[in-house]
Design an enzyme around this catalytic site. Structure first.
Site, PDB file in Angstrom:
ATOM      1  N   GLY A 187       0.701  -1.182  -0.072  1.00 31.41           N
ATOM      2  CA  GLY A 187       0.080  -0.070  -0.031  1.00 31.41           C
ATOM      3  C   GLY A 187       1.037   1.304  -0.005  1.00 31.41           C
ATOM      4  O   GLY A 187       1.923   1.243  -0.359  1.00 31.41           O
ATOM      5  N   SER A 188       0.434   2.267   0.732  1.00 33.67           N
ATOM      6  CA  SER A 188       1.008   3.687   0.342  1.00 33.67           C
ATOM      7  C   SER A 188       2.407   3.938   0.832  1.00 33.67           C
ATOM      8  O   SER A 188       2.967   4.858   0.642  1.00 33.67           O
ATOM      9  CB  SER A 188       0.221   4.630   1.182  1.00 33.67           C
ATOM     10  OG  SER A 188      -1.403   4.657   0.758  1.00 33.67           O
ATOM     11  N   THR A 189       2.783   3.022   1.886  1.00 28.49           N
ATOM     12  CA  THR A 189       4.225   3.170   2.274  1.00 28.49           C
ATOM     13  C   THR A 189       5.161   2.872   1.274  1.00 28.49           C
ATOM     14  O   THR A 189       6.264   3.583   1.056  1.00 28.49           O
ATOM     15  CB  THR A 189       4.758   2.059   3.315  1.00 28.49           C
ATOM     16  OG1 THR A 189       4.219   0.805   2.772  1.00 28.49           O
ATOM     17  CG2 THR A 189       3.931   2.403   4.727  1.00 28.49           C
TER      18      THR A 189
ATOM     19  N   LYS B  72       4.765   4.484  -1.570  1.00 29.27           N
ATOM     20  CA  LYS B  72       4.739   5.624  -2.462  1.00 29.27           C
ATOM     21  C   LYS B  72       6.210   6.297  -2.075  1.00 29.27           C
ATOM     22  O   LYS B  72       6.664   7.276  -2.952  1.00 29.27           O
ATOM     23  CB  LYS B  72       3.800   6.566  -1.873  1.00 29.27           C
ATOM     24  CG  LYS B  72       2.393   6.170  -2.455  1.00 29.27           C
ATOM     25  CD  LYS B  72       1.433   6.911  -1.915  1.00 29.27           C
ATOM     26  CE  LYS B  72       0.045   6.463  -2.410  1.00 29.27           C
ATOM     27  NZ  LYS B  72      -1.104   6.933  -1.438  1.00 29.27           N
TER      28      LYS B  72
END
Lengths: 578, 380
Positions: free
Chosen positions: A296-298, A300
């Site tokens: 997920g967003s980690t 990014k």
């Protein structure tokens, strides 16, 4: 001599022939004796030696395992194993009577064992105290022997249990470091040789002693203080969110030495649930290294790093000032990708890269990867070591799942940009984040610092090993500023610690089961570090399937905050130290 | 038979004082061998005797008794003038045959190690097959000496042949293949020494050679032993075990041995260490050098024995002496071949050396007869 009709010559000839034949026969077997005794002798004797002696093992002391500060994590309590050799026992009943008064064994069992002539050696009692062994020796009973044995003890119980691993009842490493470094830890067995007859009864007084060679000790990169702290924090999170599991990795971004590695739930290494194999396999699994998840967003952080690096190089990428489209959706080759936020009431409007990170806006990162293109972005995935092992010195590392570049659809590429459609191990993510913020250096992560003998002679020392560059120092610096912003102004605010420059990125991923999104099942995570300008401690916190609140910002980030605060106190960093 | 002597009752006369020392070297050789036997029986057996009987001198005592009785038998037979004793062979043979047959009667015969070879009389057990060899030599010598033309015709050798075959058949039934082989060899040896034409011998030998494979295949254990002998390590726990242990003993002995009483293999690794495989213990304790010396001594005794045969006064004495010596030499050689793994293991003692009183006493008695001939023979 009366020998009518018998020719004397014939008889003489016959006698002579018989003598010749017998002489020939004698020479024949004497030659054979010479061959067996003088030529074949070496090979035969080598075979024979084995049957003339019986051995009792001399168990080497297994090497200790220490943390980076020399704190004992795994050691030995000396214990003794009592053996009997039925054929050397003089009076089974008398011996049993004496032994029954000294050992926690009853008379009947002892008599049965002492009369068991089917085996050479019979174990009477394992892991008994030295006093007991000495008492038995004091009786002078024949046919009863004792040998030193090791009882593995773990002073910290459940601490880092999946990393340390455990040993079998006869002292062989079965999991974790105990298994991976078994060849160093185990040492070499010695023997006490007794000259015996065919059935094992001792003859003569002589016994040869071949000493055992003790195992080498390991010093790990783990720091018990940080490991304990991390375990406490994660245990609280596990409890508070009634989560399925909680994991944490703390590493030093400057050399990728692992300072803590937590997998909860756990179990006590001194009281291993050996009875339930399935449960034990589950509990003893070092999921931080061996299991994969959708980050997920980690993730990014990686996308942002690639973008900044490409921008600095003057290639197709977004400048830090560039404002992304405020639309909630992106249509990639017919596949509609939505932001997790509804973008209503001015949310996620007119974001720059910093703001996109702060708000964790998915469409912005779709724009970035599509701008970078498949080839460039996959080059970065390669540099950040995704899809392959990090090379940590721990057995059973998973490589994660990376869609093959050649057949990749742009819609999948777009999702990878914000951490979906890719599976990584927690270790891979922590290392990638560290390699993005430490100036762009990817080192081989490691758990073992050195191997040495108990007397202090160092057998092997492992220093940091650079595997490759990821991004430039400048990119790293810019990224650090942005990720510090995420904690001060964005979704990572719960990781903020007064007086510390904490940076990081949250992540919330939906779990898939059987290829479909599993309703209500999330992985909340946060990867962060401090100090932001010169990272010394990087932590990845993962809470698996929290109940109730499930955002990385509310579930995982606070854990990181607690952790960093605790580490700062331990190391006298920040407010208190100034 | 015509030697001029005072007329005495044969037996009493024989027991009266002797007629000269005879071949003293032969006598010394035989007694030395038997004495060495006593020593090595003790060395080979003290450990297993202690374990089995609680008395490490158990076998030594028995062997000493046999040695003393053997010496007595030797003296007795050396003084018996068989030439003057009418046809002693036939009754001896008949007694031997009866005893051999008695072994096969259930309740009379004693079975050890899967073979019925002993007759028990109270605490004493006798192995008739050992007696038989001597009885057969006595019979054959007596029969041929009565009419020296007998060996020349087929009809003439028929009784000897029949007696030999009967003896072989009875021993084979025990079963004891190795003693059967020694007896068969003795049968041919006697015929050969008596002067039977080679053509006749060849005709007789042919069916025996053909029968041998059949005999081996008849009993499955023989075939197993035979294959085990070719590669003992193919069945190290079963058929090959004995041979392997014997070879280990030989190998451990090397050139000069591990020293008297120091055999490692006698600690119950080597089965029958004090009897059939005593040569392996000797080889281990005294090395190849010791084996060489032992067989030099045995060879010396055999040579002196045949020398006595060559100088015998009568055809009968010639046959008696050469027959006894032939049996002795063949048995010693066969035992050595077994111990060194040249032929499959069989239960055959090393004469004069191995533990076993029947064998020791009968062999010494036979040697006594030979020595007696030397005392009456031509002066050298």
């Amino acid at each position: 001599m009366r020998k009518a009709n018998v020719s004397l010559t014939v008889l003489r000839k016959r006698l002579f022939a018989v003598i010749l034949a017998i002489t020939f026969l004698f020479c024949l077997f004497l030659a054979r004796f010479a061959y067996v005794q003088l030529v074949w002798e070496r090979e035969l004797t080598a075979r024979a030696v084995g049957q003339w002696t019986r051995e009792l093992p001399v168990v080497p002391e297994r090497g200790n395992i220490y943390d980076t500060n020399g704190e004992l994590l795994a050691g030995n309590a000396t214990a003794y194993t009592l053996y009997a050799r039925a054929n050397a026992v003089e009076n089974a009943e008398e011996t049993a009577k004496t032994l029954a008064s000294l050992l926690p064994l009853d008379y009947d069992t002892l008599v049965e064992k002492l009369n068991d002539h089917t085996r050479s050696e019979i174990v009477l009692l394992r892991k008994t105290a030295k006093e007991t062994a000495a008492a038995v020796e004091g009786t002078g009973l024949k046919g009863v022997y004792y040998a030193r044995d090791n009882l593995r003890i773990y002073p910290y119980g459940a601490l880092a249990s999946q990393v340390l691993g455990f040993v079998s009842s006869d002292g062989a490493g079965l999991t974790g470091i105990e298994k991976g470094y078994d060849s160093f830890l185990a040492g070499t067995k010695g023997e006490i040789l007794y000259e015996t007859d065919l059935v094992g009864a001792e003859i003569g007084e002589g016994a040869y002693y071949i000493p055992a060679e003790d195992g080498l000790s390991l010093t790990l990169t783990l720091d018990v203080r940080i490991q304990s702290l991390a375990e406490e924090v994660m245990a609280r999170a596990l409890e508070e969110h009634q989560a399925k599991a909680a994991r944490c990795i703390v590493l030093d971004p400057n050399d990728f030495s692992i300072l803590a590695m937590v997998n909860l739930p756990s179990y006590d290494l001194n009281d291993i649930p050996r009875g339930d194999t399935a449960q034990l396999n589950l509990l003893s699994r070092n999921a931080a290294v061996s299991d994969v998840y959708e980050p997920g967003s980690t993730f990014k952080i990686v996308t942002a790093a690639a973008n900044i690096e490409e921008y600095l190089r003057g290639n197709a990428a977004f400048s830090p000032e560039r404002v992304f489209s405020s639309s909630r959706t992106r249509n990639v080759e017919g596949s509609v990708i939505r932001c997790w936020s509804d973008h209503k009431n001015g949310k996620h409007a007119n974001l720059t890269l910093q703001a996109a990170l702060n708000n964790s806006c998915n469409p912005c990162f779709v724009d970035i990867v599509l701008a970078l293109g498949r080839e460039t972005f996959y080059d970065y995935l390669e540099k950040f070591n995704f899809g392959k092992a990090t090379g940590i010195d721990f057995a059973g590392e998973a490589v994660g799942m990376l869609l093959p570049e050649a057949t990749l659809k742009n819609s999948d590429l777009a999702r990878i940009g914000f951490g979906q459609s890719i599976a990584v191990t927690p270790l891979q993510l922590a290392c990638a984040a560290a390699a993005a913020v430490n100036g762009g250096y990817y080192y081989a992560p490691r758990l073992v610092e050195s191997i040495s003998s108990e007397s202090g002679a160092v057998y092997a020392a492992f220093s940091k090993r650079l595997l490759g560059r990821t991004v430039s120092e400048e990119t790293s610096r810019i990224l650090n500023e942005m990720l510090e912003g995420v904690v001060t102004n964005g979704s990572g605010s719960k990781a903020y610690v007064e007086g510390l420059r904490v940076a990081g990125k949250t992540g919330t991923a939906q779990k898939y089961e059987n290829g479909k999104i599993a309703a209500g099942k999330y992985v909340s995570s946060f990867v962060g570090y401090f100090p932001a300008d010169a990272p010394r401690y990087l932590a990845l916190v993962i809470v698996d399937e929290p109940q109730g609140s499930y955002y990385g910002s509310t579930v995982a980030a606070p854990c990181a905050g607690e952790l960093f605060g605790g580490i700062a106190r331990l190391e006298n960093i920040g407010e208190g130290s100034i | 038979m015509g030697k001029a002597e005072g007329r005495r009752l044969p037996l009493l006369g024989a027991l009266s004082k002797g007629r000269g020392a005879g071949d003293v070297w032969f006598l010394a050789g035989v007694v030395s061998l038997a004495a060495l036997g006593v020593l090595f029986v003790y060395s080979a057996s003290f450990y297993s005797a202690e374990v089995q009987y609680g008395d490490k001198f158990y076998f030594l005592k028995k062997q000493l008794l046999g040695f003393i009785l053997g010496l007595a038998a030797m003296l007795l037979l050396s003084r018996l003038d068989f030439s003057r004793w009418k046809r002693p062979g036939l009754p001896a043979l008949l007694i031997a045959l009866v005893l051999l047959a008695a072994v096969l009667i259930p309740g009379v015969g004693q079975t050890h190690y899967g073979a019925t070879r002993w007759i028990g009389v109270g605490p004493v057990s006798v192995q008739p097959s050992e007696l038989t060899k001597f009885a057969f030599v006595l019979f054959a010598a007596g029969y041929f000496a009565k009419d020296p033309s007998r060996p020349r015709s087929f009809k003439g050798i028929l009784p000897v042949l029949g007696a030999g075959i009967a003896v072989c058949a009875l021993i084979l039934l025990e079963p004891n293949l190795s003693v059967t082989m020694v007896t068969a060899a003795l049968l041919f040896g006697m015929l050969f020494l008596a002067g039977t034409p080679l053509k006749t011998l060849a005709l007789l030998l042919l069916p025996v050679l053909l029968a041998l494979p059949v005999l081996i295949l008849m009993e499955p254990y023989r075939l197993r032993r035979f294959t085990a002998f070719l590669d003992p390590w193919s069945s190290p726990q079963d058929e090959g075990y004995q041979l392997i242990q014997s070879l280990y003993a030989l190998a451990n002995g090397n050139l000069f041995g591990v020293g008297l009483f120091n055999s490692r293999q006698k600690f119950r690794f080597l089965p029958f260490a004090e009897s059939d495989f005593i040569l392996a213990v000797i080889a281990e304790e005294t090395g190849f050098f010791g084996v060489l010396c032992l067989f030099a001594l045995i060879g010396f005794v055999v040579f002196r024995g045949f020398r006595i045969a060559a100088r015998a006064n009568t055809y009968f004495e010639f046959l008696l002496v050469s027959g006894v010596m032939f049996a002795f030499a063949v048995q010693a050689a066969l035992n050595a071949l077994v111990v060194s793994g040249c032929v499959p293991p069989t239960g055959l003692p090393l004469p004069l050396i191995s533990a076993g009183n029947t064998s020791l006493i009968v062999t010494m008695a036979g040697m006594g007869a030979v020595w007696g001939v030397s005392r009456r023979g031509r002066p050298s």
